[in-house]
Design a protein around this motif. Structure first.
Motif, PDB file in Angstrom:
ATOM      1  N   ARG A  90      33.241  38.411  28.529  1.00 22.57           N
ATOM      2  CA  ARG A  90      33.861  39.643  28.934  1.00 22.57           C
ATOM      3  C   ARG A  90      33.673  40.659  28.102  1.00 22.57           C
ATOM      4  O   ARG A  90      33.356  41.927  28.321  1.00 22.57           O
ATOM      5  N   TRP A 134      27.228  33.545  32.167  1.00 24.13           N
ATOM      6  CA  TRP A 134      28.230  33.878  32.890  1.00 24.13           C
ATOM      7  C   TRP A 134      28.168  33.072  34.144  1.00 24.13           C
ATOM      8  O   TRP A 134      29.547  32.364  34.543  1.00 24.13           O
ATOM      9  N   ASP A 175      38.855  43.799  34.578  1.00 24.12           N
ATOM     10  CA  ASP A 175      39.092  42.408  33.522  1.00 24.12           C
ATOM     11  C   ASP A 175      40.429  41.846  33.847  1.00 24.12           C
ATOM     12  O   ASP A 175      40.433  40.823  33.557  1.00 24.12           O
ATOM     13  N   THR A 176      41.412  42.809  33.648  1.00 33.02           N
ATOM     14  CA  THR A 176      42.752  42.550  33.452  1.00 33.02           C
ATOM     15  C   THR A 176      43.308  41.602  34.824  1.00 33.02           C
ATOM     16  O   THR A 176      43.870  40.562  34.598  1.00 33.02           O
ATOM     17  N   ARG A 192      30.086  41.981  27.976  1.00 31.53           N
ATOM     18  CA  ARG A 192      29.870  43.023  29.172  1.00 31.53           C
ATOM     19  C   ARG A 192      30.454  44.620  28.815  1.00 31.53           C
ATOM     20  O   ARG A 192      29.969  45.441  29.244  1.00 31.53           O
ATOM     21  N   ALA A 199      43.344  43.330  28.079  1.00 26.47           N
ATOM     22  CA  ALA A 199      41.926  43.270  27.742  1.00 26.47           C
ATOM     23  C   ALA A 199      41.750  44.231  26.525  1.00 26.47           C
ATOM     24  O   ALA A 199      41.657  45.235  27.002  1.00 26.47           O
ATOM     25  N   TYR A 232      35.341  46.932  35.168  1.00 24.57           N
ATOM     26  CA  TYR A 232      35.175  45.785  35.740  1.00 24.57           C
ATOM     27  C   TYR A 232      36.495  44.863  36.256  1.00 24.57           C
ATOM     28  O   TYR A 232      36.409  43.735  36.722  1.00 24.57           O
ATOM     29  N   TRP A 258      40.854  40.097  37.274  1.00 21.05           N
ATOM     30  CA  TRP A 258      40.162  38.787  37.505  1.00 21.05           C
ATOM     31  C   TRP A 258      40.475  37.775  36.254  1.00 21.05           C
ATOM     32  O   TRP A 258      40.690  36.554  36.480  1.00 21.05           O
ATOM     33  N   PHE A 259      40.894  38.105  34.859  1.00 20.09           N
ATOM     34  CA  PHE A 259      41.279  37.444  33.918  1.00 20.09           C
ATOM     35  C   PHE A 259      42.658  36.601  34.021  1.00 20.09           C
ATOM     36  O   PHE A 259      42.889  35.803  33.359  1.00 20.09           O
ATOM     37  N   HIS A 304      36.124  47.692  30.454  1.00 20.28           N
ATOM     38  CA  HIS A 304      37.347  46.573  30.805  1.00 20.28           C
ATOM     39  C   HIS A 304      37.960  47.231  32.308  1.00 20.28           C
ATOM     40  O   HIS A 304      38.029  46.398  33.066  1.00 20.28           O
TER      41      HIS A 304
END
Length: 279
Positions: A193, A31, A162-163, A196, A230, A160, A165-166, A157
């Motif tokens: 991702r 990562w 994720d939606t 994780r 995500a 973290y 940051w990504f 998701h």
């Protein structure tokens, strides 16, 4: 002089990206390295464009006169960054609105949007506070244990962010598709991702049950845009074996030291030092 600085930065960015090879090591090592190689070159180029724009089209630097060509190039590139961000934000807003048009259902102590399709889908849709979206086919086919494992993965998701940051990483991807290894690095980070989120879910449910759920869901084609999304199967079939092996192996820590992750990015601020030598 500004044009020379831009050419040097482009060469450095190209060289850094070209140094990527097949991923090795544990989650944390992969990562940290993938994120640096993916994000550092665009950040270096962006900071250079900001520095050139700040110095203006006229003046001297290092005893050499500057021209308007480099200033125009920096302006065009920053405008391209801005337009790409607006385009992705609009597409993400469309995905969110599409999800919000779906009816709400209760899944135990969780609420989710129900997607009227027979495909197997579960994902977080949104930006900073995403909503859980599941398909009708998923609820009909999966057993309660498998469904619980899927929801635990999606909670990972959400945990973290994720939606969020990504979305930004996807923006960087769209702006620097011309750099080498953009797509392999993007796929690698998507896979990490998912690993994780799998690790997060494996602490709450049986990893074997989650692996069985992966076999069912990952084989299904995505039914919504991946922007601001995500989903359980978003890393694709190619990474399925890697994810299942990780679930069946002893768990490993998936946290990365903040200093270890981010201190290298300070080098991307070096172009701003050139402003001091401009007059």
């Amino acid at each position: 002089m500004h044009l020379m600085m831009i050419l040097i930065v482009l060469a450095v960015a190209w060289w850094v990206r070209s140094s990527w090879n097949q991923p090795q090591g544990n989650w944390s090592m992969r990562w940290g390295r993938s994120l640096f190689l993916f994000l550092f070159p665009p950040l270096l180029i962006f900071m250079t464009a900001i520095a050139v724009l700040f110095m203006g089209p006229q003046g001297q630097m290092g005893g050499m006169y500057t021209g308007s060509v480099s200033y125009l190039l920096a302006l065009i590139y920053l405008a391209f960054f801005a337009i790409s961000c607006i385009k992705l934000a609009f597409q993400g807003w469309q995905s969110v609105e599409s999800a919000r048009n779906c009816p709400l259902v209760n899944l135990g102590d969780k609420r989710a949007r129900l997607l009227q399709t027979g495909a197997l889908f579960a994902g977080q849709i949104g930006f900073w506070q995403p909503e859980l979206v599941v398909s009708q086919g998923l609820l009909q086919i999966l057993s309660p244990n498998h469904l619980e494992s899927v929801l635990a993965h999606e909670q990972g998701h959400h945990y973290y962010r994720d939606t969020f940051w990504f979305f930004w990483l996807g923006w960087v991807r769209s702006c620097t598709a011309w750099l080498p290894n953009t797509e392999p690095l993007w796929e690698e980070m998507l896979a990490l991702r998912e690993l994780r989120a799998d690790g997060y879910a494996a602490l709450q449910v049986d990893p074997l049950v989650l692996a069985e759920s992966l076999l069912l869901v990952v084989s299904t084609s995505p039914v919504l845009s991946e922007i601001c999304c995500a989903a359980l199967g978003s890393s694709g079939v190619d990474r399925l074996q890697q994810r299942i092996e990780a679930l069946l192996a002893p768990p490993e820590a998936t946290q990365v030291s903040q200093f270890q992750s981010w201190h290298g990015f300070l080098l991307a601020l070096l172009p701003l030092v050139a402003v001091v030598f401009h007059n």
